[in-house]
Motif scaffolding. Structure first.
Motif, PDB file in Angstrom:
ATOM      1  N   GLN A  13      38.807  41.328  -8.541  1.00  0.00           N
ATOM      2  CA  GLN A  13      38.253  41.076  -7.182  1.00  0.00           C
ATOM      3  C   GLN A  13      37.008  40.947  -7.520  1.00  0.00           C
ATOM      4  N   LYS A  14      36.660  39.699  -6.740  1.00  0.00           N
ATOM      5  CA  LYS A  14      35.120  39.178  -6.816  1.00  0.00           C
ATOM      6  C   LYS A  14      34.555  39.420  -5.562  1.00  0.00           C
ATOM      7  N   HIS A  51      28.336  37.715 -12.827  1.00  0.00           N
ATOM      8  CA  HIS A  51      28.788  36.220 -13.182  1.00  0.00           C
ATOM      9  C   HIS A  51      29.180  36.147 -14.902  1.00  0.00           C
ATOM     10  N   ASP A  52      28.264  36.454 -15.374  1.00  0.00           N
ATOM     11  CA  ASP A  52      28.405  36.594 -17.064  1.00  0.00           C
ATOM     12  C   ASP A  52      29.556  37.368 -17.521  1.00  0.00           C
ATOM     13  N   GLN A  53      29.692  38.463 -16.727  1.00  0.00           N
ATOM     14  CA  GLN A  53      30.875  39.562 -17.218  1.00  0.00           C
ATOM     15  C   GLN A  53      32.272  38.761 -16.978  1.00  0.00           C
ATOM     16  N   TYR A  54      32.281  38.007 -15.609  1.00  0.00           N
ATOM     17  CA  TYR A  54      33.514  37.249 -15.496  1.00  0.00           C
ATOM     18  C   TYR A  54      33.687  36.183 -16.362  1.00  0.00           C
ATOM     19  N   ARG A  55      32.467  35.517 -16.964  1.00  0.00           N
ATOM     20  CA  ARG A  55      32.830  34.490 -17.796  1.00  0.00           C
ATOM     21  C   ARG A  55      33.497  34.840 -19.145  1.00  0.00           C
ATOM     22  N   GLU A  56      32.863  36.026 -19.326  1.00  0.00           N
ATOM     23  CA  GLU A  56      33.229  36.614 -20.776  1.00  0.00           C
ATOM     24  C   GLU A  56      34.722  37.139 -20.476  1.00  0.00           C
ATOM     25  N   LEU A  57      35.089  37.725 -19.138  1.00  0.00           N
ATOM     26  CA  LEU A  57      36.760  38.124 -19.177  1.00  0.00           C
ATOM     27  C   LEU A  57      37.421  37.100 -19.390  1.00  0.00           C
ATOM     28  N   ILE A  64      43.365  35.332 -25.506  1.00  0.00           N
ATOM     29  CA  ILE A  64      44.904  36.190 -25.811  1.00  0.00           C
ATOM     30  C   ILE A  64      46.006  35.480 -25.093  1.00  0.00           C
ATOM     31  N   GLY A  65      45.762  34.423 -24.521  1.00  0.00           N
ATOM     32  CA  GLY A  65      46.773  33.710 -23.674  1.00  0.00           C
ATOM     33  C   GLY A  65      47.349  34.143 -22.646  1.00  0.00           C
ATOM     34  N   ILE A  66      46.468  34.521 -21.592  1.00  0.00           N
ATOM     35  CA  ILE A  66      46.950  35.171 -20.468  1.00  0.00           C
ATOM     36  C   ILE A  66      46.117  34.365 -19.332  1.00  0.00           C
ATOM     37  N   PHE A  67      46.714  34.170 -18.300  1.00  0.00           N
ATOM     38  CA  PHE A  67      45.995  33.688 -17.277  1.00  0.00           C
ATOM     39  C   PHE A  67      44.926  34.517 -16.458  1.00  0.00           C
ATOM     40  N   PHE A  68      43.787  34.208 -15.895  1.00  0.00           N
ATOM     41  CA  PHE A  68      42.888  34.943 -15.424  1.00  0.00           C
ATOM     42  C   PHE A  68      42.544  34.456 -14.041  1.00  0.00           C
ATOM     43  N   THR A  69      42.334  35.233 -13.163  1.00  0.00           N
ATOM     44  CA  THR A  69      41.662  34.994 -11.893  1.00  0.00           C
ATOM     45  C   THR A  69      41.193  36.120 -11.101  1.00  0.00           C
ATOM     46  N   ALA A  70      41.123  35.954  -9.757  1.00  0.00           N
ATOM     47  CA  ALA A  70      40.305  37.041  -9.056  1.00  0.00           C
ATOM     48  C   ALA A  70      40.563  36.950  -7.367  1.00  0.00           C
ATOM     49  N   LEU A  81      34.257  31.397  -8.201  1.00  0.00           N
ATOM     50  CA  LEU A  81      35.496  31.153  -8.741  1.00  0.00           C
ATOM     51  C   LEU A  81      36.172  29.935  -9.138  1.00  0.00           C
ATOM     52  N   HIS A  82      35.623  28.792  -8.126  1.00  0.00           N
ATOM     53  CA  HIS A  82      36.076  27.621  -8.348  1.00  0.00           C
ATOM     54  C   HIS A  82      35.294  27.106  -9.528  1.00  0.00           C
ATOM     55  N   GLU A  83      33.942  27.337  -9.500  1.00  0.00           N
ATOM     56  CA  GLU A  83      33.033  26.916 -10.623  1.00  0.00           C
ATOM     57  C   GLU A  83      33.773  27.331 -11.956  1.00  0.00           C
ATOM     58  N   LEU A  84      34.327  28.829 -11.966  1.00  0.00           N
ATOM     59  CA  LEU A  84      34.958  29.545 -13.007  1.00  0.00           C
ATOM     60  C   LEU A  84      36.223  28.756 -13.662  1.00  0.00           C
ATOM     61  N   ASP A  85      36.718  27.922 -12.805  1.00  0.00           N
ATOM     62  CA  ASP A  85      37.789  27.042 -12.800  1.00  0.00           C
ATOM     63  C   ASP A  85      39.235  28.050 -13.085  1.00  0.00           C
TER      64      ASP A  85
END
Length: 318
Positions: A13-14, A51-57, A64-70, A81-85
Motif C-alpha cells: 500500500q503506497k 520511493h527508493d524502497q519501493y524501487r528496491e522492492l 525472483i519472478g513475481i509481479f509487484f504492485t501496490a 506507481l505509474h512511474e514505477l511501471d
C-alpha cells in the motif's frame, strides 16, 4: 516467501501522506497500542516506505519472478506507481467512491483491480459507468472492510450478484477473515482474483496482523485453490473413463424377475434391475423394453441381453 507459497503477485500500500490525510488528521493524537508515534502522522511516517524502497522492492520482485504492485492510496501515490511501471493498479476500498481519483487512475491505461468494501451496489454501478468507457480492463473484488472479518459479514453471495450485474468483467474476492476456508469457497464460486493480507507473525504490533495469513497458511491456501480449480472441471455430465472400473463392478442391468418363455411380450412385472453378469440393458432402458417380444426363453434372474430381444438393433460405434 510469497513466491515459495505459490502466490502470483505481491501487493503493498503506497500513500503520499499529505495527499491522503488533511493536517488535522495527521496531527490527531494516536495512543493506540498499535501506535508507532504520538500522532497519527508520526505513526504513518514511521511505517511508510520511501520511493527508493519501493524501487528496491520492485527490482527484487522482478529478480525472483513475481509481479509487484501496490494500492495507490491517493492520487499522488498513483502517479508514483505509474512511474514505477506496475502491472496493474489496485484501488483500495477507501477510494472506490472517490470518483475523480477513479477517472484519473483509469486514464493511465493500466489494468485496475477495484475493491468494494464499505460500498453499496448502487455505488458499484456508478464505478462501472465511470471506469468502463475510459478503461475496459478492470475488475471488482467483493470485500468487507473489517479486521478480522467474521464469517457472517463476508457475504460471498455478492460475488454471484456482481457476476450477474457485470458479466463482462472478472469478479474476485479480497478477504480479511482468519483461515483459508472462506477464500477457497470464493474461488469455487468463480472468483478470478484473490487478495489476502500476509504477515510473518500474527502477534506483531498492528491491527492487520491478526487478519493476515502466515506463510504456511498462504501455501495451504494456494494449494487448496489450485485443487479447486482442477475440480471445477467441465459442465458436461457423462460417464468418465475414471468411472469405468466402478461401472463394470457395480453398474446394474435389467434382469428377468421371473422365467420368461420364448415369444413372450415383455411386461414391467417380468423385469427388475440388479448388478448382472453378464451386463445387459442399462436400467434406464427398462420402460422401452416393455411391449417387446423375446426370441428365446430367459431363466428367472438371468440378464436380459440384446440378443434375446426381437427387432433389437445393436448400436454400432462409428
Amino acid at each position: 516467501v510469497l513466491q515459495d507459497c505459490g502466490a502470483d503477485c505481491a501487493k503493498f500500500q503506497k500513500s503520499e501522506l499529505e495527499y491522503k490525510f488533511n493536517k488535522k488528521a495527521l496531527e490527531r493524537p494516536y495512543t493506540s497500542k498499535h501506535s508507532w508515534g504520538k500522532t497519527y502522522g508520526e505513526h504513518k511516517r514511521h511505517l511508510e516506505f520511501t520511493h527508493d524502497q519501493y524501487r528496491e522492492l520492485k527490482k527484487y520482485a522482478e529478480e525472483i519472478g513475481i509481479f509487484f504492485t501496490a494500492s495507490g492510496m491517493d492520487e499522488m501515490a498513483v502517479e508514483f506507481l505509474h512511474e514505477l511501471d506496475v502491472p496493474f493498479f489496485k484501488v483500495g476500498s477507501g477510494d472506490t467512491n472517490n470518483f475523480p481519483y477513479l477517472e484519473k487512475t483509469a486514464k493511465k491505461g493500466r489494468p485496475m483491480v477495484i475493491s468494494s468494501g464499505m460500498q453499496s451496489m448502487d455505488t458499484m454501478h456508478q464505478v462501472y459507468q465511470i471506469v468502463k468507457p475510459i478503461n475496459p480492463n478492470f475488475c471488482f473484488l467483493q470485500c468487507t472492510s473489517a479486521y478480522p472479518l467474521q464469517p457472517e459479514d463476508v457475504n460471498l453471495r455478492v460475488i454471484s450478484a456482481y457476476q450477474s450485474a457485470f458479466p463482462d468483467i472478472p469478479i474476485g474476492y479480497s478477504g480479511h477473515e482468519t483461515g483459508i476456508a472462506i477464500s477457497v469457497a470464493a474461488v469455487a464460486m468463480g472468483a478470478k482474483i484473490l487478495e489476502r493480507h500476509v504477515t510473518l507473525d500474527k502477534t506483531w504490533k498492528g491491527s492487520d496482523h491478526q487478519a493476515s495469513l502466515e506463510p504456511s497458511e498462504l501455501a495451504e491456501l494456494v494449494k487448496a485453490i489450485r485443487t479447486v480449480e482442477k475440480a471445477m472441471g467441465s459442465p458436461v455430465k457423462q460417464l468418465l473413463p475414471c468411472e469405468m472400473a466402478c461401472n463394470e463392478k457395480l453398474g446394474k442391468s435389467v434382469v428377468a424377475k421371473v422365467a420368461i418363455p420364448e415369444g413372450a411380450v415383455l411386461t414391467l412385472d417380468m423385469l427388475t434391475v440388479k448388478v448382472g453378469e453378464p451386463k445387459g440393458f442399462l436400467p434406464e432402458a427398462i420402460f422401452s423394453l416393455v411391449g417387446q417380444k423375446v426370441k428365446k426363453s430367459i431363466e428367472e434372474d438371468e440378464t436380459i441381453t440384446e440378443q434375446a430381444v426381437e427387432n433389437h438393433v445393436k448400436k454400432v460405434k462409428c
